[in-house]
Enzyme design. Sequence first.
Site, mmCIF file in Angstrom:
data_model
loop_
_atom_site.group_PDB
_atom_site.id
_atom_site.type_symbol
_atom_site.label_atom_id
_atom_site.label_comp_id
_atom_site.label_asym_id
_atom_site.label_seq_id
_atom_site.Cartn_x
_atom_site.Cartn_y
_atom_site.Cartn_z
ATOM 1 N N CYS A 88 26.749 17.244 27.331
ATOM 2 C CA CYS A 88 25.956 16.242 26.617
ATOM 3 C C CYS A 88 24.657 16.876 26.101
ATOM 4 O O CYS A 88 24.701 17.683 25.186
ATOM 5 C CB CYS A 88 25.724 15.010 27.498
ATOM 6 S SG CYS A 88 25.221 13.544 26.558
ATOM 7 N N HIS A 128 30.531 13.718 30.030
ATOM 8 C CA HIS A 128 29.958 13.999 31.351
ATOM 9 C C HIS A 128 31.046 14.169 32.415
ATOM 10 O O HIS A 128 31.340 13.222 33.151
ATOM 11 C CB HIS A 128 29.052 12.838 31.776
ATOM 12 C CG HIS A 128 27.794 12.723 30.998
ATOM 13 N ND1 HIS A 128 26.627 13.339 31.377
ATOM 14 C CD2 HIS A 128 27.509 12.054 29.865
ATOM 15 C CE1 HIS A 128 25.674 13.052 30.511
ATOM 16 N NE2 HIS A 128 26.183 12.270 29.574
ATOM 17 N N GLU A 157 30.791 15.453 35.238
ATOM 18 C CA GLU A 157 30.199 15.275 36.566
ATOM 19 C C GLU A 157 30.166 13.810 36.995
ATOM 20 O O GLU A 157 29.899 13.512 38.162
ATOM 21 C CB GLU A 157 28.790 15.882 36.603
ATOM 22 C CG GLU A 157 27.724 15.084 35.892
ATOM 23 C CD GLU A 157 27.720 15.200 34.369
ATOM 24 O OE1 GLU A 157 26.810 14.648 33.742
ATOM 25 O OE2 GLU A 157 28.638 15.840 33.792
#
Length: 193
Positions: A77, A175, A177
């Site tokens: 990002c 993302h 994560e």
Amino acid sequence: MKIGVLALQGDFSEHISMLKRIGVGTVEVRLPKHLDGVDGLIIPGGESTTIGKLAVAYDLMEPLKQFGQHKAIWGTCAGAIFLSKDINRSDQPLLGLMDIKVQRNAFGRQVDSFETDLEIDELMKATGTEYPYHAVFIRAPLIESVHGNAKILSALDDGRIVAAQEGHLLATSFHPELTSDTRFHEYFVSLAR
């Protein structure tokens, strides 16, 4: 194997948690000395202008550029923006390591965040899996174009590019994560080996 996570701003703790889940040692990178002994670096999502300004303030720009010449860096990002060569603005510090052009907040504001499944052949091949990757987009940038040795890893159904790679450099608009799927972190670790 030790992976650094740029810990100036953004969701660095989530990346550290993912790396720990796959058994990889981590280092929070805030100063140039924190890059010593690190095999790869993740630049997390957050606010790209703030990340750039803090990198300048902490004298990290040149060390990060030198690090990226030989070692793996992954920008997610805002990190993808910071890693890129071109964002159509001249007032924002960029590492300029990856030959991609990125448009900030291309998918809209926070309320326009979305999730979708992506078929990412390179990721499935590298991890020996056959199912799509569920991607989370939050105020996401768009990779407008790739140049030189950079290649497209994934695009949405309408052709908009959301993941790219240039050798040991990796950029994702989304993302990884923020999911339970560790495959992108595993893939990045393989690039850092």
